[in-house]
Design a protein around this motif. Structure first.
Motif: not given
Ligand SMILES: NC(=O)C1=CN([C@@H]2O[C@H](COP(=O)(O)OP(=O)(O)OC[C@H]3O[C@@H](n4cnc5c(N)ncnc54)[C@H](OP(=O)(O)O)[C@@H]3O)[C@@H](O)[C@H]2O)C=CC1
Ligand SMILES: CC(C)(CO)C(=O)C(=O)O
Length: 303
Positions: A82-109
């Protein structure tokens, strides 16, 4: 069964090569052209070994890519801590198409505000699983527990696309859940009951069935149920306890992820588990002594 040609398969990027990422890669690699996003690499192809629950061993190869090598992403699976998600999103944000399917999966809220801000137009899903896997080497895992998985849409613009249809076909015992809040809270409450106690006492999940742990389990879950109800999620204490004890029995021989994190003296997901209840308790002026105590014990690193 006819094998589908790689060019006809939808591309699916998986972040990392962790235990859950590799487990899902094994389940999905015949339906998708999977690419593993690695931090750095020496080879373009990873040879993966998965020891199944019946002791059979499957090996297969997948392409690895670094973030710099990616042009654009249509389908993305983020099975990180869960604590790695923000960094992943920051790194990939410009690569993810605006209509992409993104599936998150982790423990915790999950931090839904931050996720929805980073990915405002994409189709966002959350997948929870009670399957378990242990990583033995860089690209080798053992599938150690079988359990149900659930997937639900995280934002209103999300549609059930062919990618999701493929997932629903390829993953065993998976159900699409319409009520995302109920899904997130059910999984959170199970982790609140099992993870901190197994970490502090360094026991397997099944040990918690013993009566000596009952009062702390009830205390932890009762606080979480109170907050869930305040947030408009209808969960009763008895159904939450039933679910927690069911998972303890189903995963009795497993060490929980937090048990392993504490054992290896590495960062745990306590902030998004007991920490979430502690934070919400402060917001609602409701005291959460059980969750706050386990948060402090595990954050302190000396339970
Ligand atoms: N393992 C299990 O049995 C279960 C796990 N879960 C939950 O699923 C989630 C994932 O667990 P698990 O697979 O065990 O965790 P792992 O730590 O094994 O896997 C996470 C992977 O993501 C990689 N990663 C993180 N950030 C990046 C990044 N920016 N770029 C590239 N790679 C990255 C990590 O790399 P690195 O190691 O270099 O950080 C690691 O390979 C957790 O929330 C866990 O609690 C739920 C049910 C069961
Ligand atoms: C379901 C459970 C408790 C299985 O061990 C888990 O999610 C974890 O270990 O984090």
């Amino acid at each position: 069964m006819q094998k589908r040609n790689k060019v006809n398969k939808p591309k699916l990027y998986i972040v990392g090569h962790g235990a859950i990422g590799l487990l899902f890669a094994q389940l999905l690699h015949t339906a998708f052209d999977i690419k593993l996003i690695v931090r750095s690499k020496t080879k373009n192809l990873a040879h993966i070994t998965v020891a199944a629950l019946d002791q059979s061993v499957e090996t297969f190869s997948l392409e690895t890519v670094t973030i710099d090598e990616i042009d654009s992403i249509d389908n993305l699976f983020i099975p990180t801590k869960s604590y790695q998600v923000a960094n992943v999103l920051a790194q990939l944000q410009n690569k993810i198409r605006s209509d992409a399917i993104v599936i998150l999966s982790h423990n915790g809220m999950p931090n839904l505000t931050a996720i929805n801000q980073a990915l405002a137009t994409q189709n966002l899903f959350f997948l929870t699983t009670s399957m378990a896997a242990l990583k033995h080497a860089d690209f080798a895992i053992a599938h150690t527990g079988f359990g149900a998985s659930f997937i639900g849409a995280l934002n209103a613009n999300t549609e059930k696309t062919p990618t999701i249809e493929h997932l629903l076909t390829a993953i065993p015992n998976i159900t699409i859940e319409q009520n995302i809040n109920a899904l997130l809270w059910q999984k959170l409450i199970i982790n609140i009951a099992i993870n901190p106690l197994t970490a502090v006492h360094q026991v397997k999940n099944g040990a918690l069935i013993a009566p000596q742990y009952a009062s702390e389990i009830i205390g932890l879950i009762n606080e979480a149920v109170f907050i869930a109800n305040k947030e408009g999620v209808e969960i009763s204490l008895s159904s939450a306890l039933d679910s927690a004890y069911r998972v303890m029995r189903a995963t009795s021989q497993n060490y929980s992820s937090m048990n392993r994190d504490v054992f290896k003296q590495q960062q745990s997901e306590i902030d998004s588990i007991c920490g979430y209840i502690h934070k919400k308790g402060v917001e609602y002026c409701y005291s959460t002594p059980f969750n706050s105590r386990f948060l402090a014990l595990i954050q302190d690193g000396t339970p």
